[in-house]
Design a protein around this motif. Structure first.
Motif, mmCIF file in Angstrom:
data_model
loop_
_atom_site.group_PDB
_atom_site.id
_atom_site.type_symbol
_atom_site.label_atom_id
_atom_site.label_comp_id
_atom_site.label_asym_id
_atom_site.label_seq_id
_atom_site.Cartn_x
_atom_site.Cartn_y
_atom_site.Cartn_z
ATOM 1 N N ALA A 122 -54.850 42.551 -1.062
ATOM 2 C CA ALA A 122 -53.623 42.355 -0.281
ATOM 3 C C ALA A 122 -53.646 43.267 0.947
ATOM 4 O O ALA A 122 -53.946 44.456 0.837
ATOM 5 C CB ALA A 122 -52.399 42.649 -1.133
ATOM 6 N N VAL A 123 -53.348 42.708 2.109
ATOM 7 C CA VAL A 123 -53.442 43.458 3.362
ATOM 8 C C VAL A 123 -52.157 44.253 3.605
ATOM 9 O O VAL A 123 -51.057 43.703 3.594
ATOM 10 C CB VAL A 123 -53.711 42.509 4.548
ATOM 11 N N VAL A 124 -52.328 45.552 3.823
ATOM 12 C CA VAL A 124 -51.199 46.430 4.135
ATOM 13 C C VAL A 124 -50.981 46.469 5.644
ATOM 14 O O VAL A 124 -49.863 46.392 6.125
ATOM 15 C CB VAL A 124 -51.458 47.853 3.592
ATOM 16 N N TRP A 125 -52.074 46.623 6.401
ATOM 17 C CA TRP A 125 -51.995 46.487 7.853
ATOM 18 C C TRP A 125 -53.308 45.938 8.392
ATOM 19 O O TRP A 125 -54.362 46.091 7.787
ATOM 20 C CB TRP A 125 -51.621 47.791 8.549
ATOM 21 N N HIS A 126 -53.201 45.278 9.534
ATOM 22 C CA HIS A 126 -54.383 44.766 10.218
ATOM 23 C C HIS A 126 -54.161 44.911 11.713
ATOM 24 O O HIS A 126 -53.124 44.513 12.247
ATOM 25 C CB HIS A 126 -54.636 43.294 9.888
ATOM 26 N N ILE A 127 -55.126 45.510 12.391
ATOM 27 C CA ILE A 127 -55.027 45.726 13.840
ATOM 28 C C ILE A 127 -55.711 44.565 14.563
ATOM 29 O O ILE A 127 -56.923 44.370 14.429
ATOM 30 C CB ILE A 127 -55.683 47.065 14.234
ATOM 31 N N ASP A 128 -54.936 43.799 15.297
ATOM 32 C CA ASP A 128 -55.476 42.631 15.999
ATOM 33 C C ASP A 128 -56.120 43.007 17.326
ATOM 34 O O ASP A 128 -57.105 42.387 17.743
ATOM 35 C CB ASP A 128 -54.361 41.599 16.239
ATOM 36 N N ASN A 129 -55.552 43.979 17.997
ATOM 37 C CA ASN A 129 -56.086 44.379 19.300
ATOM 38 C C ASN A 129 -57.511 44.909 19.133
ATOM 39 O O ASN A 129 -57.733 45.894 18.425
ATOM 40 C CB ASN A 129 -55.193 45.457 19.915
ATOM 41 N N PRO A 130 -58.505 44.260 19.782
ATOM 42 C CA PRO A 130 -59.901 44.657 19.559
ATOM 43 C C PRO A 130 -60.212 46.085 20.014
ATOM 44 O O PRO A 130 -61.052 46.758 19.408
ATOM 45 C CB PRO A 130 -60.700 43.634 20.368
ATOM 46 N N VAL A 131 -59.538 46.542 21.060
ATOM 47 C CA VAL A 131 -59.782 47.909 21.532
ATOM 48 C C VAL A 131 -59.270 48.921 20.518
ATOM 49 O O VAL A 131 -59.976 49.874 20.136
ATOM 50 C CB VAL A 131 -59.119 48.143 22.903
#
Length: 255
Positions: A122-131
């Motif tokens: 289960a995902v708690v956080w995911h950073i979409d911004n590639p930088v």
């Protein structure tokens, strides 16, 4: 800072000294492989099984198994590091292999953890911004580099038992460890532990399993710091107390 046992020279056969040297060398190689696998396991790079892969179990089962695995490592890692265990070990085996045995068993408990770890995806956080995601990934690898670099600032080969078995092979005694604060140790008392915390928490995708691993190991690190500093005060007395008063534990100027 870390402590390391003396290796008293003894009148032992060449074969025994050679076997001791080989044992220490093997323990170090197993540690090195385990450390490299740990980087991949946590960072999810170039290993067959990482912190988020493997057969799925129910959440309750995964939680219980993972807590047991981390508890096994914590008990071994802290218990064998205490002076009382070292004295007990010296009654049954050569002090020259005490550190290598500690390193070997720590590596084996980690291998067990890698093997039996249950993913909790289960995902708690995911950073979409590639930088930003790249910065988080780089931060994780920087944490591992801090860990490795900090071991060399003190005495890498003594910390992992090679100095002791090499001295035993040569028929020499290892000099008692002296109190020193090189490099990062002038800024914080525990850069190795700081490196681990950074490595465990810096990730672009934090799953529930990864969060459990990071949270429990961070809590264990603070317990380890308390136990280690108690030993260091006993060993170095007022010298370490003054150092502790002047230098922050993990974050310069803060705590």
């Amino acid at each position: 800072m870390h402590t390391g046992p003396n290796s008293p020279a003894k009148a032992v056969s060449f074969t025994t000294r050679l076997l001791t040297l080989c044992y220490g060398g093997l323990a170090y190689l197993i540690f090195l492989g385990t450390f490299l696998y740990a980087v991949g396991f946590v960072s999810q790079y170039m290993v067959p099984k990482n912190i988020n892969t493997g057969p799925a179990s129910s959440l309750t089962t995964a939680l219980l198994i993972n807590l047991v695995l981390m508890s096994i490592f914590a008990v071994q890692h802290s218990g064998m590091a205490r002076q009382g265990f070292k004295r007990l070990f010296a009654r049954f085996a050569s002090p020259a292999i005490e550190r290598s045995t500690y390193v070997l068993l720590a590596s084996l408990t980690l291998i067990l953890l890698f093997w039996q770890w249950q993913p909790m995806p289960a995902v708690v956080w995911h950073i979409d911004n590639p930088v930003v995601a790249g910065i988080a990934t780089a931060g994780g690898f920087a944490g591992w580099l801090i860990v490795l670099y900090s071991t060399f600032l003190i005495s890498h080969f003594e910390l992992f038992g090679l100095t002791q078995v090499a001295a035993h092979f040569a028929g020499r005694m290892v000099e008692p460890m002296k109190f020193k604060t090189p490099g990062l140790y002038r800024l914080i008392r525990h850069p190795i532990y700081l490196g681990f915390i950074i490595a465990f928490w810096c990730t672009p995708t934090m799953t529930l399993g990864h969060l459990l691993f990071a949270a429990v190991t961070t809590a264990y690190i603070f317990v380890g710091i308390y136990l280690e500093e108690r030993d260091l005060v006993a060993m170095f007395g007022s010298e370490y107390r003054r150092y502790r008063e002047k230098v922050s534990m993990l974050v310069p100027g803060i705590f």
